[in-house]
Design an enzyme around this catalytic site. Structure first.
Site, PDB file in Angstrom:
ATOM      1  N   SER A 166     -16.791 -28.925 -22.515  1.00  0.00           N
ATOM      2  CA  SER A 166     -18.136 -28.761 -23.063  1.00  0.00           C
ATOM      3  C   SER A 166     -18.094 -27.926 -24.340  1.00  0.00           C
ATOM      4  O   SER A 166     -17.535 -28.353 -25.336  1.00  0.00           O
ATOM      5  CB  SER A 166     -19.053 -28.149 -21.996  1.00  0.00           C
ATOM      6  OG  SER A 166     -20.393 -28.145 -22.418  1.00  0.00           O
ATOM      7  N   HIS A 216     -20.385 -34.277 -23.594  1.00  0.00           N
ATOM      8  CA  HIS A 216     -21.452 -34.824 -22.718  1.00  0.00           C
ATOM      9  C   HIS A 216     -22.014 -36.091 -23.370  1.00  0.00           C
ATOM     10  O   HIS A 216     -23.227 -36.336 -23.323  1.00  0.00           O
ATOM     11  CB  HIS A 216     -22.602 -33.804 -22.544  1.00  0.00           C
ATOM     12  CG  HIS A 216     -22.200 -32.503 -21.949  1.00  0.00           C
ATOM     13  ND1 HIS A 216     -22.018 -32.308 -20.597  1.00  0.00           N
ATOM     14  CD2 HIS A 216     -21.962 -31.294 -22.534  1.00  0.00           C
ATOM     15  CE1 HIS A 216     -21.680 -31.036 -20.369  1.00  0.00           C
ATOM     16  NE2 HIS A 216     -21.628 -30.414 -21.532  1.00  0.00           N
ATOM     17  N   GLU A 243     -18.801 -36.989 -19.996  1.00  0.00           N
ATOM     18  CA  GLU A 243     -18.502 -36.058 -18.915  1.00  0.00           C
ATOM     19  C   GLU A 243     -17.409 -36.608 -18.006  1.00  0.00           C
ATOM     20  O   GLU A 243     -17.231 -37.825 -17.887  1.00  0.00           O
ATOM     21  CB  GLU A 243     -19.771 -35.776 -18.111  1.00  0.00           C
ATOM     22  CG  GLU A 243     -20.828 -35.035 -18.910  1.00  0.00           C
ATOM     23  CD  GLU A 243     -22.034 -34.626 -18.089  1.00  0.00           C
ATOM     24  OE1 GLU A 243     -22.077 -34.966 -16.888  1.00  0.00           O
ATOM     25  OE2 GLU A 243     -22.932 -33.959 -18.639  1.00  0.00           O
TER      26      GLU A 243
END
Length: 299
Positions: A166, A216, A243
């Site tokens: 992330s 993401h 993800e």
């Protein structure tokens, strides 16, 4: 007269030999110098960049395989992106202790410890460095212009694997997407438009210089954001990692791992920036979609 000519001929041949020898030496030296420069510029390490979300045991086993840890090696977790760094570390360690016996340590740097040589040396000597999720700007605010950043870069150059998820993925590139929009004061997880001079970027770790990373990607529909990045930096390759998915970077070659897909956009042609509401048009660009096991190259 004959003796004089013989002397000149001998001297000429000697000078000619010395010139050739010197030229060959110079060429060999130049080749060696260029080779060493290229070697110095090519990192020995690898990047394992995860797009966020769930991290399966299979994916994290792959991280360990790529890192090639020996029994004496240890793993360093840098959780400064997170609002709850202790929780990020515990979550990571709880999973990893079931997969490896190598020591796992947390180094949660702040302004007071950023200059600590003992701690930054520990980062540089780690065989695997993991950067947690959270806010990429929070992370870079701690490490920018400090020995921590230098230690991460040197670790990568010397053969360590740098991994992150992330926000820890976003910081890998030189041009880092912060997530903010210049034309919109309220933060949004995704962009509802494609505009020029709207994407906010700042300086990342610079481990990946020819690409910009977004995370993401499919889960949060971040096409507009990555295309905005491509407008601002048309010579870079835009890489959107979904993800539970990762890219493994070995110099200029990238391999996809995990459960979903990686979107790659590059080479935009015919970019026109309209004065009307910062609208843009792109005549054409290249777009590819990759799944686990597939490979592609970046410049």
């Amino acid at each position: 007269m004959d003796s004089y000519n013989k002397y000149n001929n001998v001297r000429y041949m000697k000078n000619k030999f010395l010139f050739r020898f010197s030229s060959n030496q110079f060429i060999a030296f130049l080749f060696l110098f260029i080779f060493n420069c290229l070697q110095a510029q090519t990192p020995k390490g690898k990047l394992f960049i995860i797009g966020g979300g769930d991290r399966s045991d299979a994916l994290m086993k792959q991280v360990l395989t790529v890192a090639e840890l020996s029994k004496k090696d240890y793993i360093v977790v840098l959780p400064m992106s997170s609002e709850e760094p202790d929780s990020s570390f515990i979550f990571f360690k709880t999973q990893m202790v079931t997969l490896t016996s190598n020591p796992i340590v947390m180094l949660n740097f702040n302004a007071a410890t950023a200059q600590n040589k003992v701690l930054t040396d520990s980062v540089q000597k780690a065989k695997l460095i993991f950067i947690s999720g959270g806010d990429q700007s929070r992370f870079m605010n701690v490490v920018q212009n400090t020995p921590i950043k230098t230690a991460i870069q040197k670790a990568y150059e010397n053969g360590s694997t740098i991994s992150g998820t992330s926000a820890g993925a976003a910081v890998m590139s030189e041009k880092m997407i912060t997530g903010n929009q210049k034309l919109q004061k309220v933060y949004s997880g995704t962009f509802d438009n494609i505009r020029y001079d709207n994407l906010e970027t700042s300086e990342g770790l610079g481990l990946l210089k020819t690409a910009v990373i977004d995370q993401h990607f499919l889960k949060r529909n971040r096409y507009n954001r990555l295309l905005s990045a491509l407008v601002e930096f048309p010579t870079l390759t835009g890489i959107g990692i979904d993800e539970a998915t990762a890219i493994i970077v070995r110099n200029n070659q990238i391999e996809v791992a995990g459960e979903s897909e990686v979107i790659v956009v590059k080479n935009p042609k015919g970019i026109i920036k309209s004065k009307n509401n910062n609208l843009i048009s792109i005549e054409k660009l290249e777009m590819s979609i990759y799944t686990a096991g597939q490979k592609f190259n970046i410049k």
